[in-house]
Structures are given as structure tokens and as C-alpha cells.
Design a protein around this motif. Structure first.
Motif, PDB file in Angstrom:
ATOM      1  N   UNK A   1       0.832  -1.207   0.000  1.00  0.00           N
ATOM      2  CA  UNK A   1       0.000   0.000   0.000  1.00  0.00           C
ATOM      3  C   UNK A   1       0.868   1.259   0.000  1.00  0.00           C
ATOM      4  N   UNK A   2       1.947   1.257   0.789  1.00  0.00           N
ATOM      5  CA  UNK A   2       2.853   2.412   0.843  1.00  0.00           C
ATOM      6  C   UNK A   2       3.557   2.611  -0.490  1.00  0.00           C
ATOM      7  N   UNK A   3       3.914   1.516  -1.133  1.00  0.00           N
ATOM      8  CA  UNK A   3       4.571   1.592  -2.444  1.00  0.00           C
ATOM      9  C   UNK A   3       3.590   2.147  -3.480  1.00  0.00           C
ATOM     10  N   UNK A   4       2.363   1.647  -3.450  1.00  0.00           N
ATOM     11  CA  UNK A   4       1.343   2.130  -4.385  1.00  0.00           C
ATOM     12  C   UNK A   4       1.082   3.624  -4.190  1.00  0.00           C
ATOM     13  N   UNK A   5       0.950   4.049  -2.946  1.00  0.00           N
ATOM     14  CA  UNK A   5       0.722   5.475  -2.676  1.00  0.00           C
ATOM     15  C   UNK A   5       1.886   6.322  -3.200  1.00  0.00           C
ATOM     16  N   UNK A   6       3.116   5.853  -3.018  1.00  0.00           N
ATOM     17  CA  UNK A   6       4.286   6.595  -3.500  1.00  0.00           C
ATOM     18  C   UNK A   6       4.273   6.718  -5.020  1.00  0.00           C
ATOM     19  N   UNK A   7       3.938   5.642  -5.713  1.00  0.00           N
ATOM     20  CA  UNK A   7       3.896   5.699  -7.176  1.00  0.00           C
ATOM     21  C   UNK A   7       2.755   6.599  -7.638  1.00  0.00           C
ATOM     22  N   UNK A   8       1.629   6.571  -6.926  1.00  0.00           N
ATOM     23  CA  UNK A   8       0.494   7.433  -7.276  1.00  0.00           C
ATOM     24  C   UNK A   8       0.866   8.905  -7.151  1.00  0.00           C
ATOM     25  N   UNK A   9       1.547   9.256  -6.078  1.00  0.00           N
ATOM     26  CA  UNK A   9       1.968  10.648  -5.886  1.00  0.00           C
ATOM     27  C   UNK A   9       2.947  11.044  -6.982  1.00  0.00           C
ATOM     28  N   UNK A  10       3.934  10.197  -7.230  1.00  0.00           N
ATOM     29  CA  UNK A  10       4.955  10.504  -8.232  1.00  0.00           C
ATOM     30  C   UNK A  10       4.370  10.640  -9.641  1.00  0.00           C
ATOM     31  N   UNK A  11       3.375   9.824  -9.948  1.00  0.00           N
ATOM     32  CA  UNK A  11       2.811   9.795 -11.299  1.00  0.00           C
ATOM     33  C   UNK A  11       1.514  10.596 -11.417  1.00  0.00           C
ATOM     34  N   UNK A  12       1.174  11.356 -10.381  1.00  0.00           N
ATOM     35  CA  UNK A  12      -0.026  12.204 -10.389  1.00  0.00           C
ATOM     36  C   UNK A  12      -1.319  11.436 -10.675  1.00  0.00           C
ATOM     37  N   UNK A  13      -1.449  10.267 -10.070  1.00  0.00           N
ATOM     38  CA  UNK A  13      -2.696   9.508 -10.193  1.00  0.00           C
ATOM     39  C   UNK A  13      -3.720  10.182  -9.285  1.00  0.00           C
ATOM     40  N   UNK A  14      -4.869  10.587  -9.832  1.00  0.00           N
ATOM     41  CA  UNK A  14      -5.876  11.265  -9.015  1.00  0.00           C
ATOM     42  C   UNK A  14      -6.374  10.364  -7.884  1.00  0.00           C
ATOM     43  N   UNK A  15      -6.693  10.941  -6.741  1.00  0.00           N
ATOM     44  CA  UNK A  15      -7.155  10.146  -5.591  1.00  0.00           C
ATOM     45  C   UNK A  15      -8.312   9.206  -5.910  1.00  0.00           C
TER      46      UNK A  15
END
Length: 79
Positions: A38-52
Motif C-alpha cells: 500500500x505504501x509503495x502504491x501510494x508513493x507511485x500514485x503521488x509521483x505519477x499524479x494519479x488522481x485520488x
């Protein structure tokens, strides 16, 4: 990651994209080192600008009462 980025790009991203939030490791390295997925996914989402609203993945469940749903099935017996 496949749902968000497509299988080919997700694999490349996991192997090659270095995430500062994870100590300058890739997704593959961070997971191998025991970071929670989950922490890895959140980090990639932030880095790649994946909308919440897309961070939880696709919801493929059918709503109760919708066509194909299970509403009204519990407690029914076939006679």
C-alpha cells in the motif's frame, strides 16, 4: 498498476522508475525490501499524479439490486 498504467508500462515503471519517497528505490526494490504494498502504491500514485479517485483501482463489483446483483437471493429457498 496494470489497471492504471497498462501491463507493459506498469512493468517498466516498477523496474525502472526510482521513487524518492521510498529511499530512491524502484517499486520492485522497495517490495523486495519488505515495504508494504500500500505504501509503495501510494508513493507511485503521488509521483505519477494519479488522481485520488483512481487510487483504489477499478471497482468491478455489481451493486446489489442491479442487473446481475445478488439482492433478494439470501434466505430464498428453491421449491
Amino acid at each position: 498498476m496494470d489497471d492504471e498504467f497498462g501491463a507493459a508500462y506498469a512493468g517498466s515503471l516498477a523496474r525502472d522508475h526510482v521513487l524518492g519517497a521510498l529511499g530512491n528505490r524502484t517499486v520492485v526494490q522497495a517490495l523486495a525490501d519488505g515495504e508494504p504494498p500500500r505504501a509503495v502504491w501510494e508513493a507511485i500514485c503521488v509521483d505519477m499524479d494519479v488522481p485520488p479517485e483512481r487510487r483504489l483501482g477499478r471497482d468491478t463489483r455489481v451493486a446489489r439490486g442491479a442487473q446481475g446483483g445478488q439482492a433478494g437471493q439470501a434466505g430464498r429457498s428453491s421449491r
